[in-house]
Design an enzyme around this catalytic site. Structure first.
Site, PDB file in Angstrom:
ATOM      1  N   ASP A 186       8.216   2.607   2.811  1.00  0.00           N
ATOM      2  CA  ASP A 186       6.977   3.283   3.168  1.00  0.00           C
ATOM      3  C   ASP A 186       6.721   2.988   4.642  1.00  0.00           C
ATOM      4  O   ASP A 186       6.317   1.892   5.021  1.00  0.00           O
ATOM      5  CB  ASP A 186       5.834   2.752   2.293  1.00  0.00           C
ATOM      6  CG  ASP A 186       4.514   3.450   2.594  1.00  0.00           C
ATOM      7  OD1 ASP A 186       4.334   3.910   3.742  1.00  0.00           O
ATOM      8  OD2 ASP A 186       3.662   3.520   1.699  1.00  0.00           O
ATOM      9  N   LYS A 193       0.564   9.291   9.621  1.00  0.00           N
ATOM     10  CA  LYS A 193      -0.201   8.803  10.775  1.00  0.00           C
ATOM     11  C   LYS A 193       0.333   9.358  12.108  1.00  0.00           C
ATOM     12  O   LYS A 193      -0.029  10.458  12.493  1.00  0.00           O
ATOM     13  CB  LYS A 193      -0.237   7.277  10.754  1.00  0.00           C
ATOM     14  CG  LYS A 193      -0.843   6.759   9.417  1.00  0.00           C
ATOM     15  CD  LYS A 193      -1.438   5.395   9.504  1.00  0.00           C
ATOM     16  CE  LYS A 193      -1.810   4.832   8.154  1.00  0.00           C
ATOM     17  NZ  LYS A 193      -3.196   4.883   7.813  1.00  0.00           N
ATOM     18  N   TYR A 197       0.861  -1.203   0.000  1.00  0.00           N
ATOM     19  CA  TYR A 197       0.000   0.000   0.000  1.00  0.00           C
ATOM     20  C   TYR A 197       0.885   1.235   0.000  1.00  0.00           C
ATOM     21  O   TYR A 197       1.637   1.469   0.947  1.00  0.00           O
ATOM     22  CB  TYR A 197      -0.860  -0.023   1.260  1.00  0.00           C
ATOM     23  CG  TYR A 197      -2.032   0.949   1.277  1.00  0.00           C
ATOM     24  CD1 TYR A 197      -3.301   0.524   1.630  1.00  0.00           C
ATOM     25  CD2 TYR A 197      -1.874   2.287   0.966  1.00  0.00           C
ATOM     26  CE1 TYR A 197      -4.376   1.404   1.671  1.00  0.00           C
ATOM     27  CE2 TYR A 197      -2.936   3.172   1.002  1.00  0.00           C
ATOM     28  CZ  TYR A 197      -4.179   2.727   1.346  1.00  0.00           C
ATOM     29  OH  TYR A 197      -5.251   3.593   1.394  1.00  0.00           O
TER      30      TYR A 197
HETATM   31  C1  LIG Z   1       1.653   1.944   4.177  1.00  0.00           C
HETATM   32  C2  LIG Z   1       0.779   3.111   3.819  1.00  0.00           C
HETATM   33  N1  LIG Z   1       1.244   4.025   2.967  1.00  0.00           N
HETATM   34  C3  LIG Z   1       0.524   5.099   2.610  1.00  0.00           C
HETATM   35  C4  LIG Z   1      -0.740   5.305   3.118  1.00  0.00           C
HETATM   36  C5  LIG Z   1      -1.544   6.495   2.688  1.00  0.00           C
HETATM   37  O1  LIG Z   1      -1.665   7.401   3.733  1.00  0.00           O
HETATM   38  P1  LIG Z   1      -2.883   8.471   3.753  1.00  0.00           P
HETATM   39  O2  LIG Z   1      -4.121   7.683   4.016  1.00  0.00           O
HETATM   40  O3  LIG Z   1      -2.494   9.410   4.847  1.00  0.00           O
HETATM   41  O4  LIG Z   1      -2.879   9.121   2.413  1.00  0.00           O
HETATM   42  C6  LIG Z   1      -1.275   4.374   4.005  1.00  0.00           C
HETATM   43  C7  LIG Z   1      -2.632   4.564   4.552  1.00  0.00           C
HETATM   44  O5  LIG Z   1      -3.150   3.772   5.285  1.00  0.00           O
HETATM   45  C8  LIG Z   1      -0.512   3.236   4.366  1.00  0.00           C
HETATM   46  O6  LIG Z   1      -0.998   2.299   5.185  1.00  0.00           O
END
Ligand SMILES: Cc1ncc(COP(=O)(O)O)c(C=O)c1O
Length: 431
Positions: free
Chosen positions: A236, A264, A141
């Site tokens: 990430d 987060k 993700y």
């Molecule tokens: C691993 C990871 N990267 C990026 C994101 C995207 O973050 P946002 O929801 O703040 O755009 C998330 C969201 O849950 C995530 O879990």
């Protein structure tokens, strides 16, 4: 939901939501619950039902909702102004704290969401390497950008490295720019890297992909492959940053990438995220350093917002205190041990997957090592989550975020609710 009260006020809001929001919601979680508030490790809805909360706002509320020290710090800043666009003291201090804490972080650029952070991290890698392709992992993700939405949650399997877009509206050409590999499979990654070494700018990976921990040697292997073949490694850490350890997954697993993304937790419940990394890569955000042609345009109205920065700084201060991580991990271990015991006693085949700070169960009797093996029995999963919700446990579709604020009583309550849900699932399966 037989145990759940549903008030006229909540039903009215759900109806309004259906009228004015596509799909009746914000796009995140099921819409029949309207949350009214939260404190510590609990939230309650508009109808007055209370839940032990493992959704934690999808992760940011690691120290719990409405922590009194965060509330006080935010209230103090609110009266002094809420956003300036220009540099402010709290944003600068937060960047300095990130540089001190996170091993790869020499410079930091703030944005407002994890999606943006990932988009710019990949763009920075492309600018630095002067190449276009990115390798990501199936099920990984990385936000909602065109690149991020390749093979995040593919419904059918194709041969690697062909990506499958998860969304309508993505230009076809993006498919040529993304290679997809199975998580935890270093051999496949190595052969793709060898084949595409002249075109690949970076590998982007969640060091712990969703719930799946890296196999021993996997992250080390990615580090070596990218370094040996002259491309960048992006972690990430939007989820894992300041959660698995103060220095994130790179401290926890002991592998340092070139760039990482954070989100987060660092915003303390407000919209704030960051790209952090090697100074020579981050220099692409600085026209003075790299010149007009290599410069990456990046501006955001709320970047480094002082309210978010104050909340983030206070959250990090609390996490840094002795025993904060011990407590989070003790909570997680108590849940994981309890869940494993309950599943075994009930004879239900499921695996608890993850690390103590975030985990879930997968209804499978196979080892969970990548996206495909993590699917498990989705119907059982949905049923289990629904039963838990009836029993007063709120969680996402496939994740328990564990909080510093969860109490022993919360853990006991959760284990009882889980035991009842699993007993019901065992009964349904036997029928
Ligand atoms: C691993 C990871 N990267 C990026 C994101 C995207 O973050 P946002 O929801 O703040 O755009 C998330 C969201 O849950 C995530 O879990």
């Amino acid at each position: 939901m037989p145990n759940r009260k549903s008030s006229d006020a909540e039903r009215g809001l759900v109806e309004t939501a259906r009228r004015v929001l596509p799909g009746g919601g914000f796009g995140n979680v099921p819409h029949e619950i309207v949350i009214a508030g939260g404190r510590g490790g609990r939230v309650w809805d508009v109808s007055g039902n209370e839940y032990v909360d493992y959704l934690l706002g999808s992760g940011p509320m690691l120290i719990g909702h409405a922590h009194p020290e965060v509330v006080a710090a935010v209230e103090e800043q609110l009266a002094k102004g809420t956003t300036f666009f220009a540099n402010n003291e709290h944003g600068i201090r937060l960047a300095a704290e990130i540089v001190d804490a996170v091993p790869c972080a020499e410079k930091v650029r703030f944005v407002s969401s994890g999606s943006e952070a990932d988009l710019y991290a990949m763009r920075a890698a492309r600018a630095y390497m002067k190449r276009d392709k990115i390798l990501k992992f199936e099920g990984g993700y990385h936000g909602m950008s065109d690149y991020g939405l390749m093979s995040l949650a593919p419904r059918q399997s194709t041969n690697f490295p062909r990506p499958i877009p998860d969304s309508a509206g993505i230009p076809r050409s993006i498919r040529d720019e993304v290679l997809v590999a199975p998580f935890n499979d270093l051999e496949t990654v190595a052969s793709l890297v060898r084949e595409h070494r002249q075109e690949l700018a970076a590998i982007i990976v969640e060091p712990m992909q969703r719930l799946i921990p890296p196999k021993p040697g996997f992250l080390e292997g990615l580090r070596k492959l990218t370094a040996d073949n002259g491309m960048l490694l992006i972690f990430d850490e939007v989820v894992t940053g300041f959660r698995l350890a103060y220095g994130g997954a790179q401290e926890y697993y002991g592998v340092v990438p070139d760039i990482c993304t954070l989100g987060k937790t660092i915003g303390g419940g407000f919209p704030l995220a960051a790209i952090a990394g090697r100074a020579d890569v981050m220099a692409h955000f600085d026209k003075g350093a790299v010149g007009e042609d290599a410069f990456m345009m990046q501006v955001g109205t709320l970047s480094g917002n002082p309210i978010a920065a104050v909340a983030g700084l206070k959250t990090l201060e609390i996490l840094k205190r002795a025993e904060s991580y011990d407590r989070i991990f003790a909570n997680g271990r108590a849940l994981i041990d309890g869940y494993e015991r309950i599943l075994q006693d009930a004879g239900v085949k499921a695996r608890v997957v993850g690390e103590p700070a975030l985990f879930d169960i997968v209804f499978t009797d196979r080892d969970v090592i990548d996206y495909r093996s993590a699917m498990g029995d989705q119907d059982a999963m949905k049923r289990c989550n629904g039963l838990l919700r009836e029993g007063g446990i709120l969680k996402g579709e496939s994740k328990y975020y564990v909080s510093l604020a969860h109490t022993d009583e919360d853990i006991r309550f959760t284990l009882d609710a889980f035991a009842s849900a699993i007993a019901e699932i065992a009964r349904m399966r036997a029928a």
